[in-house]
Every structure is written in C-alpha cells, then in structure tokens.
Scaffold this motif. Structure first.
Motif, short mmCIF file in Angstrom:
data_model
loop_
_atom_site.label_atom_id
_atom_site.label_comp_id
_atom_site.label_asym_id
_atom_site.label_seq_id
_atom_site.Cartn_x
_atom_site.Cartn_y
_atom_site.Cartn_z
N TRP A 1 0.84 -1.21 0.00
CA TRP A 1 0.00 0.00 0.00
C TRP A 1 0.87 1.25 0.00
O TRP A 1 0.55 2.24 -0.66
CB TRP A 1 -0.95 0.00 1.22
N VAL B 1 -5.40 5.97 19.88
CA VAL B 1 -4.42 6.36 18.86
C VAL B 1 -3.02 6.23 19.47
O VAL B 1 -2.76 6.78 20.53
CB VAL B 1 -4.67 7.80 18.39
N THR C 1 -0.47 8.76 12.41
CA THR C 1 -1.42 9.14 13.46
C THR C 1 -1.06 10.54 13.95
O THR C 1 0.05 11.02 13.75
CB THR C 1 -1.40 8.12 14.62
N1 LIG Z 1 -1.37 2.49 15.24
C1 LIG Z 1 -2.46 2.90 15.85
O1 LIG Z 1 -2.56 4.05 16.29
C2 LIG Z 1 -3.62 1.95 16.05
C3 LIG Z 1 -4.70 2.38 16.82
C4 LIG Z 1 -5.78 1.51 17.03
C5 LIG Z 1 -5.76 0.25 16.45
N2 LIG Z 1 -4.70 -0.13 15.69
C6 LIG Z 1 -4.74 -1.48 15.11
O2 LIG Z 1 -3.58 -2.18 15.49
C7 LIG Z 1 -3.17 -3.05 14.44
C8 LIG Z 1 -1.72 -2.76 14.09
O3 LIG Z 1 -1.58 -1.40 13.71
P1 LIG Z 1 -0.22 -0.83 13.14
O4 LIG Z 1 -0.23 0.63 13.37
O5 LIG Z 1 0.90 -1.65 13.64
O6 LIG Z 1 -0.43 -1.08 11.58
P2 LIG Z 1 0.63 -1.60 10.49
O7 LIG Z 1 0.00 -1.39 9.17
O8 LIG Z 1 1.96 -1.01 10.72
O9 LIG Z 1 0.71 -3.18 10.80
C9 LIG Z 1 -0.25 -4.08 10.32
C10 LIG Z 1 0.49 -5.22 9.64
O10 LIG Z 1 -0.47 -6.19 9.22
C11 LIG Z 1 -0.11 -6.67 7.96
N3 LIG Z 1 -1.32 -7.16 7.28
C12 LIG Z 1 -2.39 -6.44 6.86
N4 LIG Z 1 -3.28 -7.24 6.27
C13 LIG Z 1 -2.78 -8.51 6.33
C14 LIG Z 1 -3.23 -9.77 5.88
N5 LIG Z 1 -4.40 -9.90 5.21
N6 LIG Z 1 -2.46 -10.85 6.11
C15 LIG Z 1 -1.27 -10.73 6.76
N7 LIG Z 1 -0.78 -9.55 7.21
C16 LIG Z 1 -1.54 -8.45 6.99
C17 LIG Z 1 0.52 -5.47 7.25
O11 LIG Z 1 1.36 -5.86 6.18
C18 LIG Z 1 1.26 -4.79 8.40
O12 LIG Z 1 2.59 -5.21 8.47
C19 LIG Z 1 -4.12 -2.82 13.28
O13 LIG Z 1 -5.12 -3.80 13.31
C20 LIG Z 1 -4.70 -1.46 13.59
O14 LIG Z 1 -5.99 -1.32 13.05
C21 LIG Z 1 -3.62 0.69 15.47
#
Ligand SMILES: NC(=O)c1ccc[n+]([C@@H]2O[C@H](COP(=O)([O-])OP(=O)(O)OC[C@H]3O[C@@H](n4cnc5c(N)ncnc54)[C@H](O)[C@@H]3O)[C@@H](O)[C@H]2O)c1
Length: 390
Positions: free
Chosen positions: A38, A210, A237
């Motif tokens: 992405w 967040v 964020t």
């Molecule tokens: N960062 C934040 O502020 C925040 C806040 C609330 C919730 N979250 C949730 O926490 C989780 C992690 O967030 P993050 O910031 O580390 O995001 P990120 O995008 O850095 O990490 C997510 C990882 O999941 C992998 N991924 C996505 N779809 C996939 C699939 N179908 N199969 C295998 N791997 C897959 C991506 O390649 C990525 O490496 C997410 O679910 C996000 O929604 C994050």
C-alpha cells in the motif's frame, strides 16, 4: 508460551514480537507485507527506512541469540491461515494483521471493499482456523476506540446494560464508527463475540486508542531493529504527524476546530497492554473487551503541546486549521471508561513534556527525507478527494 503475532512486520507487531521473544516465549511472526505494498502504491514511505522483516529477524538473532520464526502469508487465504496455525499451535494469537487506516478506506469503493475484505475475511479465517487447529488458544485482537464513535453518553468497556420497557439486558455497546475502516473493526468484534458465544473461543478485543511514539526498549537496541513510523496523511497518526511537522517548521495541520477528543497511548503501552492480556487470558467462551488507552486529548490540546515542545527545542511552530477532510463532530462529549487494563496492573507512560521533547528530538534527527507533499490530506470523506475512482 507459544505466541503467534499476526501483522508482525507492522509498527506495533514488530516491537511486540521482540518483547515476547526477549521474555523467553516461542514467537512466530506472520505478515503478507500488504502494508509495504500500500505504501508503494500511494507513493509514501515511513520517516526512516525499515529493514525487511527477514533482515530484522536475522538481526534479532545476531544481537540477542534468540529466535523469532517468520512466516509469509495472507490472512485472507484460508489455506495459508490453517497451515500457519497447525504449524505454530499457539497458546496466544496477537492479531494486528489488518489494513489500519481510516483515510485509506475512504479513498474510493475499491479501497473500502479491500479494507473490509482484508480485515473481516482475515479475522474470520483466523477464527475458523483456531476452531480447527487450536481451540483452546486465546485470541488477542486489536480493535479500535473508533468503533464507538463519539456518543453523547459515557463509553463503557465493550458492554452496556440497557433497560427497555421495564426489562434489562447486557449487550455489546452500540457502535457508531466514522469510516469504512472503523466499520471493519466493528464487524470483526461481532464475529469474534459470536465465535466465543457459539464455539467457546476465548478472546480479548483491545479497543485501542491512537498510538504515538517512535521507540520501545527493544527497537532502541539497534537501528536494524527499528519499527515503522508514519507521518503521512494516510497512515500517520496525529501526534506522530504533528512531531514531523514541528521538526520541519511546518504548521501543525489541525483538522477543523480541533475539538475532536480521542484516547491516546504510548507505543510502549501497546506492548504492555498486549502482554497483560496474553498473561491474563479470557476464559473459554468469554469475549472480553478492554478499552486500551491511557489519556484523552483533543486534537487542539495536542497541537498546543507539540507547539510548546517545538518552542523548547528552538523551533517556531504555527498551527493551521484546515477544512476537515473527515466527517466528524468537532465539539462533542467524550468520556470513555478504561479501567480493565489498569486493574490488571498497567503502569502507563504518560505524554509528559519530557517524552514529547525526546520524541521530537528523534524525529528531528530523521526528518531529512520527509516529503512534505505527503502531509496534506487529500482524501475527503464527502464528495470524493484526489483519488476519486471506482
Ligand atoms: N497504530 C495505531 O494508532 C492503532 C490504533 C488503534 C488500532 N490499531 C490497530 O492495530 C493493528 C496494528 O496497527 P499498526 O499501526 O501496527 O499497523 P501496520 O499497518 O503497521 O501493521 C499491520 C500489519 O499487518 C499486515 N497485514 C495487513 N493485512 C494482512 C493480511 N491480510 N495478512 C497478513 N498480514 C496483513 C501489514 O502488512 C502490516 O505489516 C491494526 O489492526 C490497527 O488497526 C492501530
């Protein structure tokens, strides 16, 4: 314990993997590298280059002597998920592996469908594979506080007891999310609750606020162990984005009036909360919901805090109110309960001036390669944005 981290290449997944590995657990990380795809498609990049997961896993082994097992697989591919769980036989599954951005999901039909298929189908595959391969494992799933929206009543932790026509029942708290991404998390929560109620799966849904921050103790050990840090308008964020803007001397872009209030937490507390959830598992059949944040702030409060940190660092930082690209209340009631993780022993890292100053210094030192074009929000919730297409 045998711990499987889904989305282990991500901002939160990689530090979590190192944390559990360092504590002596048998850790497997899995990722499809969808996030890296992405990024390439959107032409954006993290603040500093992030070594491949392969390289980080090897570096971890070289530096600590500890092994993290890595598997490449897409959670939307059922065969791959079944194989992964059959091989890893985890006691706990920490599920970060989803498309994590609200703006990404609001670009157009394709991105909304991709987000919901990726997230909802991926989680369904995990639930079915758990039932098949490890029915006693504990699923720790990352949801978001954005599932609740901004209701005009207090937000409880997952459930609400309602009295209607003289009768009472306790049910999942009604959700009013504000993007197709947040909706995907709501759909996940319902599917997981159903799997707990019908099949006896044990699960904890972490409605996370967040996240901000650059480092954990483990990422600091070596630049090759760093995690991603996004400042762009799609994946960045708000605090992380403000820190980069401040380091460039660019105005902090406050969307609308800035009265939007949300829960926030330090990346080190994400790891701590997940650790607490894993070590205190839900009972068989229990769908447990924790609101995972440590402090509430409005966007305008945060802009003022980062502006003050800039002044302490000798940077002249202005605020700029942009037309809000999102459809959201800019002044609203917000009072969200978040006591369950504190009851389990969470000791928060709060957003102090000192922590802001340290984060700003790190970001400033890395800001040479920032592409300012990536800061401007071009994805609009209404009327389409720069990327209007089918
Ligand atoms: N960062 C934040 O502020 C925040 C806040 C609330 C919730 N979250 C949730 O926490 C989780 C992690 O967030 P993050 O910031 O580390 O995001 P990120 O995008 O850095 O990490 C997510 C990882 O999941 C992998 N991924 C996505 N779809 C996939 C699939 N179908 N199969 C295998 N791997 C897959 C991506 O390649 C990525 O490496 C997410 O679910 C996000 O929604 C994050």
């Amino acid at each position: 314990m045998r711990i499987l981290i889904l989305g282990g290449d991500g901002y939160l997944g990689w530090p979590t993997a190192m944390h559990f590995s360092d504590a002596g657990h048998e850790v497997t990380v899995a990722d499809s590298f969808a996030k890296r795809k992405w990024e390439v498609e959107l032409g954006i990049a993290p603040l500093a280059p992030v070594p491949s997961l392969h390289h980080r896993v090897r570096s971890w082994k070289r530096i600590t002597g500890k092994t993290i097992t890595m598997r490449v697989g897409d959670l939307t591919n059922a065969r791959s998920v079944y194989g992964l769980l059959e091989e890893a036989r985890p006691d706990a599954i920490v599920h970060y592996g989803e498309q994590p951005s609200a703006p990404y999901s609001m670009q157009n039909r394709t991105a909304a469908v991709e987000t919901q298929v990726n997230n909802v189908v991926g989680t369904l595959n995990v639930l079915f594979a758990m039932r098949h391969a490890c029915p006693d494992a504990h699923l720790v799933k990352l949801g978001t506080m954005g599932e609740y929206g901004t209701p005009n009543i207090d937000i409880e932790e997952g459930y609400l007891t309602v009295t209607h026509n003289g009768r009472s029942d306790t049910m999942l708290y009604p959700k009013k999310p504000a993007s197709f991404y947040h909706l995907s998390k709501v759909h996940d929560s319902h599917n997981i609750e159903f799997a707990c109620r019908i099949w006896g799966v044990r699960a904890t849904d972490l409605n996370q606020g967040v996240v901000y921050g650059v480092d954990t103790d483990h990422t600091l050990r070596d630049p090759l162990l760093r995690t991603s840090f996004h400042y762009d308008h799609v994946f960045g964020t708000v605090i992380n984005r403000f820190l980069v803007q401040a380091s460039l001397g660019a105005p902090l872009s406050v969307y609308g009036k800035g009265g939007q209030t949300r829960g926030f937490l330090d990346i080190r507390d994400t790891v701590q909360c997940v650790d607490l959830a894993v070590h205190n598992p839900a009972a068989a059949g229990e769908f447990r919901v924790f609101n995972q944040f440590t402090e509430q702030y409005s966007v305008l409060d945060l802009a003022h805090r980062v502006q003050a940190a800039g002044a302490r660092a000798g940077l002249a930082v202005q605020l700029e109110h942009l037309d809000n690209p999102r459809a959201e209340a800019e002044e609203h009631y917000y009072n969200a309960s978040h006591s369950h993780l504190a009851d389990l022993g969470l000791v928060p890292h709060l957003l102090t001036d000192d922590s802001l100053d340290r984060m700003l210094a790190v970001v400033h030192a890395q800001s040479g390669g920032v592409d300012r074009a990536d800061l401007a929000p071009t994805i609009k919730w209404k009327g389409g944005g720069a990327r209007v297409q089918v």
